[in-house]
Design a protein around this motif. Structure first.
Motif, PDB file in Angstrom:
ATOM      1  N   ALA A 279       0.827  -1.209   0.000  1.00 44.51           N
ATOM      2  CA  ALA A 279       0.000   0.000   0.000  1.00 44.51           C
ATOM      3  C   ALA A 279       0.859   1.257   0.000  1.00 44.51           C
ATOM      4  O   ALA A 279       0.544   2.239  -0.677  1.00 44.51           O
ATOM      5  CB  ALA A 279      -0.932  -0.005   1.209  1.00 44.51           C
ATOM      6  N   ALA A 280       1.969   1.226   0.760  1.00 43.05           N
ATOM      7  CA  ALA A 280       2.859   2.387   0.811  1.00 43.05           C
ATOM      8  C   ALA A 280       3.516   2.632  -0.541  1.00 43.05           C
ATOM      9  O   ALA A 280       3.667   3.783  -0.978  1.00 43.05           O
ATOM     10  CB  ALA A 280       3.919   2.182   1.894  1.00 43.05           C
ATOM     11  N   ARG A 281       3.929   1.571  -1.218  1.00 46.10           N
ATOM     12  CA  ARG A 281       4.550   1.726  -2.542  1.00 46.10           C
ATOM     13  C   ARG A 281       3.589   2.348  -3.535  1.00 46.10           C
ATOM     14  O   ARG A 281       3.986   3.078  -4.441  1.00 46.10           O
ATOM     15  CB  ARG A 281       5.028   0.363  -3.066  1.00 46.10           C
ATOM     16  N   GLU A 282       2.284   2.077  -3.365  1.00 44.61           N
ATOM     17  CA  GLU A 282       1.277   2.583  -4.289  1.00 44.61           C
ATOM     18  C   GLU A 282       0.637   3.884  -3.808  1.00 44.61           C
ATOM     19  O   GLU A 282      -0.328   4.356  -4.391  1.00 44.61           O
ATOM     20  CB  GLU A 282       0.193   1.514  -4.499  1.00 44.61           C
ATOM     21  N   HIS A 283       1.163   4.444  -2.713  1.00 43.66           N
ATOM     22  CA  HIS A 283       0.668   5.706  -2.155  1.00 43.66           C
ATOM     23  C   HIS A 283      -0.811   5.607  -1.784  1.00 43.66           C
ATOM     24  O   HIS A 283      -1.576   6.557  -1.983  1.00 43.66           O
ATOM     25  CB  HIS A 283       0.873   6.862  -3.135  1.00 43.66           C
ATOM     26  N   ARG A 284      -1.207   4.493  -1.218  1.00 45.36           N
ATOM     27  CA  ARG A 284      -2.621   4.289  -0.903  1.00 45.36           C
ATOM     28  C   ARG A 284      -2.920   4.310   0.596  1.00 45.36           C
ATOM     29  O   ARG A 284      -4.037   4.001   1.006  1.00 45.36           O
ATOM     30  CB  ARG A 284      -3.118   2.980  -1.517  1.00 45.36           C
ATOM     31  N   ILE A 285      -1.961   4.668   1.438  1.00 45.71           N
ATOM     32  CA  ILE A 285      -2.225   4.753   2.870  1.00 45.71           C
ATOM     33  C   ILE A 285      -2.922   6.077   3.167  1.00 45.71           C
ATOM     34  O   ILE A 285      -2.369   7.150   2.939  1.00 45.71           O
ATOM     35  CB  ILE A 285      -0.927   4.633   3.689  1.00 45.71           C
ATOM     36  N   ASP A 286      -4.154   5.992   3.653  1.00 52.65           N
ATOM     37  CA  ASP A 286      -4.927   7.189   3.992  1.00 52.65           C
ATOM     38  C   ASP A 286      -4.756   7.552   5.461  1.00 52.65           C
ATOM     39  O   ASP A 286      -4.795   8.724   5.825  1.00 52.65           O
ATOM     40  CB  ASP A 286      -6.406   6.950   3.691  1.00 52.65           C
ATOM     41  N   GLU A 287      -4.584   6.550   6.297  1.00 61.05           N
ATOM     42  CA  GLU A 287      -4.285   6.759   7.718  1.00 61.05           C
ATOM     43  C   GLU A 287      -3.551   5.526   8.232  1.00 61.05           C
ATOM     44  O   GLU A 287      -4.007   4.405   8.034  1.00 61.05           O
ATOM     45  CB  GLU A 287      -5.550   6.994   8.543  1.00 61.05           C
ATOM     46  N   LEU A 288      -2.414   5.749   8.870  1.00 61.47           N
ATOM     47  CA  LEU A 288      -1.612   4.655   9.411  1.00 61.47           C
ATOM     48  C   LEU A 288      -1.964   4.453  10.869  1.00 61.47           C
ATOM     49  O   LEU A 288      -2.053   5.412  11.634  1.00 61.47           O
ATOM     50  CB  LEU A 288      -0.123   4.984   9.265  1.00 61.47           C
ATOM     51  N   LEU A 289      -2.171   3.196  11.266  1.00 59.49           N
ATOM     52  CA  LEU A 289      -2.473   2.856  12.651  1.00 59.49           C
ATOM     53  C   LEU A 289      -1.300   2.085  13.236  1.00 59.49           C
ATOM     54  O   LEU A 289      -0.802   1.127  12.615  1.00 59.49           O
ATOM     55  CB  LEU A 289      -3.740   2.007  12.760  1.00 59.49           C
ATOM     56  N   ILE A 290      -0.850   2.492  14.412  1.00 60.28           N
ATOM     57  CA  ILE A 290       0.282   1.832  15.066  1.00 60.28           C
ATOM     58  C   ILE A 290      -0.086   1.514  16.508  1.00 60.28           C
ATOM     59  O   ILE A 290      -0.499   2.392  17.270  1.00 60.28           O
ATOM     60  CB  ILE A 290       1.538   2.724  15.045  1.00 60.28           C
ATOM     61  N   ARG A 291       0.038   0.238  16.859  1.00 63.39           N
ATOM     62  CA  ARG A 291      -0.104  -0.193  18.246  1.00 63.39           C
ATOM     63  C   ARG A 291       1.292  -0.532  18.748  1.00 63.39           C
ATOM     64  O   ARG A 291       1.926  -1.465  18.272  1.00 63.39           O
ATOM     65  CB  ARG A 291      -1.045  -1.404  18.332  1.00 63.39           C
ATOM     66  N   ALA A 292       1.782   0.265  19.690  1.00 60.93           N
ATOM     67  CA  ALA A 292       3.195   0.217  20.063  1.00 60.93           C
ATOM     68  C   ALA A 292       3.644  -1.146  20.574  1.00 60.93           C
ATOM     69  O   ALA A 292       4.813  -1.507  20.445  1.00 60.93           O
ATOM     70  CB  ALA A 292       3.491   1.290  21.109  1.00 60.93           C
ATOM     71  N   ASP A 293       2.727  -1.924  21.155  1.00 57.60           N
ATOM     72  CA  ASP A 293       3.124  -3.218  21.705  1.00 57.60           C
ATOM     73  C   ASP A 293       3.065  -4.333  20.658  1.00 57.60           C
ATOM     74  O   ASP A 293       3.308  -5.496  20.966  1.00 57.60           O
ATOM     75  CB  ASP A 293       2.231  -3.585  22.900  1.00 57.60           C
ATOM     76  N   GLY A 294       2.759  -3.990  19.411  1.00 49.52           N
ATOM     77  CA  GLY A 294       2.642  -5.013  18.380  1.00 49.52           C
ATOM     78  C   GLY A 294       3.988  -5.510  17.896  1.00 49.52           C
ATOM     79  O   GLY A 294       4.945  -4.731  17.763  1.00 49.52           O
ATOM     80  N   PRO A 295       4.113  -6.798  17.596  1.00 48.26           N
ATOM     81  CA  PRO A 295       5.396  -7.366  17.181  1.00 48.26           C
ATOM     82  C   PRO A 295       5.866  -6.927  15.798  1.00 48.26           C
ATOM     83  O   PRO A 295       7.062  -6.978  15.504  1.00 48.26           O
ATOM     84  CB  PRO A 295       5.132  -8.879  17.204  1.00 48.26           C
ATOM     85  N   ASP A 296       4.942  -6.472  14.939  1.00 46.60           N
ATOM     86  CA  ASP A 296       5.347  -6.076  13.587  1.00 46.60           C
ATOM     87  C   ASP A 296       6.096  -4.751  13.555  1.00 46.60           C
ATOM     88  O   ASP A 296       6.775  -4.441  12.570  1.00 46.60           O
ATOM     89  CB  ASP A 296       4.121  -5.967  12.672  1.00 46.60           C
ATOM     90  N   ALA A 297       5.973  -3.945  14.624  1.00 49.48           N
ATOM     91  CA  ALA A 297       6.567  -2.599  14.616  1.00 49.48           C
ATOM     92  C   ALA A 297       8.076  -2.646  14.394  1.00 49.48           C
ATOM     93  O   ALA A 297       8.636  -1.817  13.676  1.00 49.48           O
ATOM     94  CB  ALA A 297       6.242  -1.869  15.913  1.00 49.48           C
ATOM     95  N   HIS A 298       8.740  -3.621  15.010  1.00 49.51           N
ATOM     96  CA  HIS A 298      10.204  -3.687  14.887  1.00 49.51           C
ATOM     97  C   HIS A 298      10.659  -4.713  13.854  1.00 49.51           C
ATOM     98  O   HIS A 298      11.842  -5.053  13.780  1.00 49.51           O
ATOM     99  CB  HIS A 298      10.849  -3.986  16.240  1.00 49.51           C
ATOM    100  N   ARG A 299       9.726  -5.194  13.047  1.00 46.50           N
ATOM    101  CA  ARG A 299      10.094  -6.126  11.991  1.00 46.50           C
ATOM    102  C   ARG A 299      10.962  -5.422  10.949  1.00 46.50           C
ATOM    103  O   ARG A 299      10.766  -4.242  10.648  1.00 46.50           O
ATOM    104  CB  ARG A 299       8.832  -6.676  11.339  1.00 46.50           C
TER     105      ARG A 299
END
Length: 370
Positions: A279-299
């Motif tokens: 989605a980021a490559r295609e410029h299609r992110i309208d709002e990004l959601l981040i949950r700080a305790d999620g494991p994907d954040a530091h992937r």
């Protein structure tokens, strides 16, 4: 959270020094302690490979905080011997940290700078209004507006001439309410305030509220204080916290609903690093959601020089024609893409909506369609 202020961090390539300094401790030995912190942060950056000029710039910037009375702390982002951005923090960091990486380490800033809404408090009376800008960093004047001064007071007489005067009073009030509403709308646009708090007598508040543009109606809170009184900090904080809670819940509900495919089989939301990278490559992110305790954040993901040059695997970037690539954290890479496409970022508290940990993995996005 509007991240427009982060644009300077993406006008130049890295690597970047990202430093978070706690200034919440105020003791007799504060100057000496911050001198030690300055040396320690510069040394830590040097150990990670930072150039001498950047280490020196960071050390000097922290040294300048030796006598600062800032209540929480400061973030420092530096490259090529220059401090590019140094925003104050709305809450103290958990210890002093320093990182040297291809991208600025901005994800912690989303919580430490606070997504508590910036608000304009409007103190309204019959003659005009004073505006005050409030945020987690304090308060400051934001202008004023003065309407027609006469006549503004009613009389108790039933005489025809007095009724005619009363009508003039009504017209003056209505005119002034419209003037205040127009000025407040301009003030909101200039300050990018998330919340408007109207303070004053019931009638004046309602008159201004009704005349605000439709786009601002869901940002308005009315306070019951009388004319001229000033809101206490805890009253403003309560209004800001409630606004944040309601907005977060509404956005999460929108995100959860958008995960279901529509009649054409398209989904309006995605989660997980591979889908977000696409989605980021295609410029299609309208709002990004981040949950700080999620494991994907530091992937780990791979990035190129541009915000849309990112991939899950390094070979994908080469396929896309990118000759230079670096490993980066997924949250920082996606924040860069969001900033460069003017997409806001929402920090989601742990637990999500109705006890559900959403977005799954800690990263998700509402999508825009071309």
């Amino acid at each position: 959270m509007d991240l427009t202020f982060l644009h300077p961090l993406y006008e130049h390539s890295g690597p970047w020094a990202s430093v978070y300094v706690d200034t919440s401790r105020h003791t007799e030995s504060m100057a000496h302690e911050r001198h030690l912190t300055a040396s320690a942060m510069a040394r830590r950056l040097a150990e990670q490979g930072a150039d001498e000029a950047t280490c020196r710039a960071v050390e000097n910037a922290i040294e300048e905080l030796r006598h600062s009375s800032e209540p929480n702390g400061r973030a420092l982002f530096a490259r090529a011997g220059e401090i590019v951005l140094d925003p104050p923090l709305a809450r103290p960091p958990q210890g002093d940290t320093a990182e040297w990486a291809p991208l600025p380490r901005v994800a912690p800033l989303l919580e430490l700078a606070g997504q508590d809404p910036v608000c304009v408090v409007a103190y309204i009376d019959r003659k005009g209004a004073d505006f005050e800008l409030r945020s987690g960093l304090g308060r400051e004047g934001a202008g004023s507006v003065t309407g027609r001064q006469h006549p503004v007071h009613r009389t108790a007489s039933a005489d025809w001439s007095e009724r005619h005067f009363q009508l003039k009073v009504e017209n003056t009030w209505e005119h002034n309410a419209a003037e205040i509403a127009d000025a407040l709308a301009v003030c909101q646009e200039e300050t990018r305030a998330d919340l408007l708090i109207l303070v004053g007598d019931d009638r004046e508040r309602r008159s201004v509220h009704e005349r605000l543009p439709q786009r601002l109606q869901d940002r308005v809170v009315e306070a019951s204080h009388g004319t001229g009184s000033r809101l206490l900090d805890d009253e403003v904080e309560a209004a800001r916290a409630e606004h944040t809670r309601r907005r977060t819940e509404a956005e999460l509900e929108r995100f959860l609903a958008a995960r279901a495919p529509d009649a054409e089989g398209r989904t309006g939301a995605v989660e997980g690093v591979p889908a977000l990278v696409e989605a980021a490559r295609e410029h299609r992110i309208d709002e990004l959601l981040i949950r700080a305790d999620g494991p994907d954040a530091h992937r780990e993901v791979w990035i190129g020089e541009g915000p849309d040059q990112l991939a899950v695997r390094r070979t994908e970037l080469r396929t896309l024609g990118e000759q230079h690539s670096w490993a980066a954290r997924a949250d920082d890479a996606l924040i860069r893409s969001a900033v460069e496409t003017d997409a806001p970022v929402l920090v989601v508290p742990a637990g999500g909506a109705a006890g559900e940990d959403a977005p799954v993995g800690g990263l998700g996005a509402l999508l825009r369609w071309k």
